[in-house]
Design a protein around this motif. Structure first.
Motif, mmCIF file in Angstrom:
data_model
loop_
_atom_site.group_PDB
_atom_site.id
_atom_site.type_symbol
_atom_site.label_atom_id
_atom_site.label_comp_id
_atom_site.label_asym_id
_atom_site.label_seq_id
_atom_site.Cartn_x
_atom_site.Cartn_y
_atom_site.Cartn_z
ATOM 1 N N ASN A 126 1.069 -0.976 0.058
ATOM 2 C CA ASN A 126 0.210 -0.207 -0.286
ATOM 3 C C ASN A 126 0.752 1.227 -0.293
ATOM 4 O OD1 ASN A 126 -2.371 -1.362 0.332
ATOM 5 N ND2 ASN A 126 -1.771 -2.264 1.801
ATOM 6 N N SER A 157 5.272 -2.106 9.020
ATOM 7 C CA SER A 157 3.888 -2.443 9.588
ATOM 8 C C SER A 157 2.487 -3.065 9.258
ATOM 9 C CB SER A 157 3.100 -1.108 9.868
ATOM 10 O OG SER A 157 2.990 -0.102 9.162
ATOM 11 N N ASP A 158 2.489 -2.409 7.740
ATOM 12 C CA ASP A 158 1.342 -4.104 7.516
ATOM 13 C C ASP A 158 1.922 -5.072 7.680
ATOM 14 O OD1 ASP A 158 -0.345 -1.982 7.252
ATOM 15 O OD2 ASP A 158 0.314 -1.480 4.450
ATOM 16 N N GLN A 159 2.933 -5.779 6.904
ATOM 17 C CA GLN A 159 3.763 -6.485 6.855
ATOM 18 C C GLN A 159 3.403 -7.277 8.216
ATOM 19 O OE1 GLN A 159 7.961 -7.215 5.013
ATOM 20 N NE2 GLN A 159 8.807 -8.335 7.863
ATOM 21 N N LYS A 187 1.337 -6.698 10.618
ATOM 22 C CA LYS A 187 0.075 -6.289 11.126
ATOM 23 C C LYS A 187 -0.481 -8.016 10.484
ATOM 24 C CE LYS A 187 -1.242 -1.960 11.335
ATOM 25 N NZ LYS A 187 -1.380 -0.396 11.316
ATOM 26 N N GLY A 188 0.015 -8.351 9.214
ATOM 27 C CA GLY A 188 -0.348 -9.662 8.865
ATOM 28 C C GLY A 188 -0.106 -11.068 9.122
ATOM 29 N N PHE A 189 1.867 -10.920 9.792
ATOM 30 C CA PHE A 189 2.027 -11.731 10.543
ATOM 31 C C PHE A 189 1.167 -11.931 11.345
ATOM 32 C CE2 PHE A 189 4.997 -13.229 13.245
ATOM 33 C CZ PHE A 189 5.805 -14.553 11.979
ATOM 34 N N LYS A 197 -1.729 -11.831 12.973
ATOM 35 C CA LYS A 197 -3.051 -12.711 12.216
ATOM 36 C C LYS A 197 -2.805 -13.818 12.069
ATOM 37 C CE LYS A 197 -6.374 -9.423 12.354
ATOM 38 N NZ LYS A 197 -7.216 -9.326 13.335
ATOM 39 N N ALA A 198 -1.496 -14.230 10.886
ATOM 40 C CA ALA A 198 -1.058 -15.887 11.103
ATOM 41 C C ALA A 198 -1.012 -15.805 11.392
ATOM 42 C CB ALA A 198 -0.394 -15.537 9.657
ATOM 43 N N ASN A 199 -0.097 -15.953 12.884
ATOM 44 C CA ASN A 199 1.066 -16.806 13.950
ATOM 45 C C ASN A 199 0.352 -15.786 15.275
ATOM 46 O OD1 ASN A 199 2.607 -18.095 12.580
ATOM 47 N ND2 ASN A 199 2.829 -15.800 11.728
#
Length: 360
Positions: free
Chosen positions: A11, A18-20, A22-24, A26-28
């Motif tokens: 984005n 920070s986006d990375q 936040k996704g990490f 959620k995944a872990n």
């Protein structure tokens, strides 16, 4: 918002890390992900153990955050893309995972990383923590560069994180972990080549340009220049030249700073690399720098195994895949660790992280 001169699944450029994260997160969900300051950590262990922490600029995923978990790291500190994390990240991460047996930082040999981790060591020592830092400098391509004094720290870090992570689980003391880290570093050597440059999001264009028939031989994981640019022929020819560098037994000596907890000061030690000799057992890592597919890595490994065997060495373990990347760089690195029985035993113990799992 400035238009991007590239197509990437991002984005805003300022929000890449920070986006990375936040996704990490959620995944872990079993891991702790802090956004202020950036760090990834395990929960504090129920049984006291040495806390193992590493970090560095983002863009090398899954290193280091993908290796946080059982049998590897207790914490990882990601900086902005290709930028060292800051001492406050290391300090806060260390406080999160420290359980009374001390803290060991694994530091890739880049000037910014070394400086900031050393500052974190001094801050933590000042607050009464037992702490030590271990330098990783496995890249045989160059001995000094714009980014380092001495050899660069590259994919050999992955092997060190696995072996030392298990050592901490097995109850090794801080001093024992520090000595093991030194031995691993002195027994590890890596080299990489690039067929095409990576694109740093903030720049929006490839970091350098290679002709269609050129490779950068001895590339760094941030796109730093290697030994030379040379014509590309085929995989076997490139691997043969890479292995010639890796199997060179010329000793490499350097002075390394070691923190003395009792004296509260840095001391100088002299380290010398260990030679490879016939009969040695090795762990081999064939690593994608981000843009090289697994099919090509297996082609590389075939030739690596052939050369290793011709030189009287025995590949006891291997790891093939993308473990220490350089964003989307098309290229490959080869790492060889001259592994003794202790290292092999620690390597085989269970590991459970987002990016590396076995025995669980």
């Amino acid at each position: 918002m400035k238009a991007l001169a590239m197509k990437k699944m991002i984005n805003r450029v300022d929000d890449v890390v920070s986006d990375q994260l936040k996704g990490f997160a959620k995944a872990n969900p079993d891991l702790i992900v802090s956004l202020d300051p950036f760090y990834i950590s395990r929960q504090k262990p129920a049984n006291p153990k040495v806390a193992l922490i590493s970090g560095g600029g983002s863009g090398h995923e899954p290193m280091h955050g993908g290796f946080v978990g059982l049998g590897m790291l207790d914490g990882a500190c990601p900086g902005e893309v290709f930028t060292s994390p800051t001492p406050d990240q290391m300090y806060e991460c260390a406080k999160q995972v420290e359980s009374g047996e001390g803290i060991l930082f694994l530091v890739k040999n880049y000037t910014g990383d070394v400086m900031n981790f050393e500052t974190a060591v001094e801050l933590l020592h000042g607050d009464g923590f037992k702490v030590q830092a271990a330098l990783i400098d496995d890249d045989v391509a160059v001995k000094d560069s714009l980014y380092t004094a001495g050899r660069r720290g590259v994919a050999g870090t992955v092997l060190a994180e696995k072996i030392l992570g298990t050592a901490t689980e097995q109850g090794y003391s801080l001093d024992e972990c520090s000595k093991l880290a030194k031995r691993i570093t002195n027994h590890t050597r890596s080299i990489g080549i690039s067929l095409a440059a990576c694109t740093v999001p903030a720049a929006g264009i490839p970091g350098f340009t290679l002709a269609d028939n050129e490779v950068e031989f001895g590339i760094g994981i941030h796109g730093e220049p290697g030994i030379k640019r040379m014509p590309f022929t085929d995989s076997d020819s490139m691997v043969t030249q890479m292995m010639k560098r890796l199997l060179d037994n010329t000793p490499y000596e350097r002075d390394v700073r070691r923190w003395d907890n009792d004296k509260g000061e840095w001391l100088e030690e002299n380290w010398t690399t260990s030679p490879l000799i016939q009969g040695d057992n090795v762990i081999v890592l064939v690593n994608s720098l981000g843009g090289t597919p697994l099919s090509e890595l297996y082609c590389v490994y075939r030739k690596v195994a052939e050369i290793v065997e011709k030189n009287g060495l025995s590949i006891e373990r291997n790891l093939i895949g993308a473990y220490c990347t350089s964003l989307d760089m098309q290229g490959v690195s080869i790492t060889i660790l001259n592994a003794d029985d202790e290292m092999l035993s620690l390597w085989d113990k269970p590991v459970h992280t987002p990016a590396l799992r076995w025995g669980c």
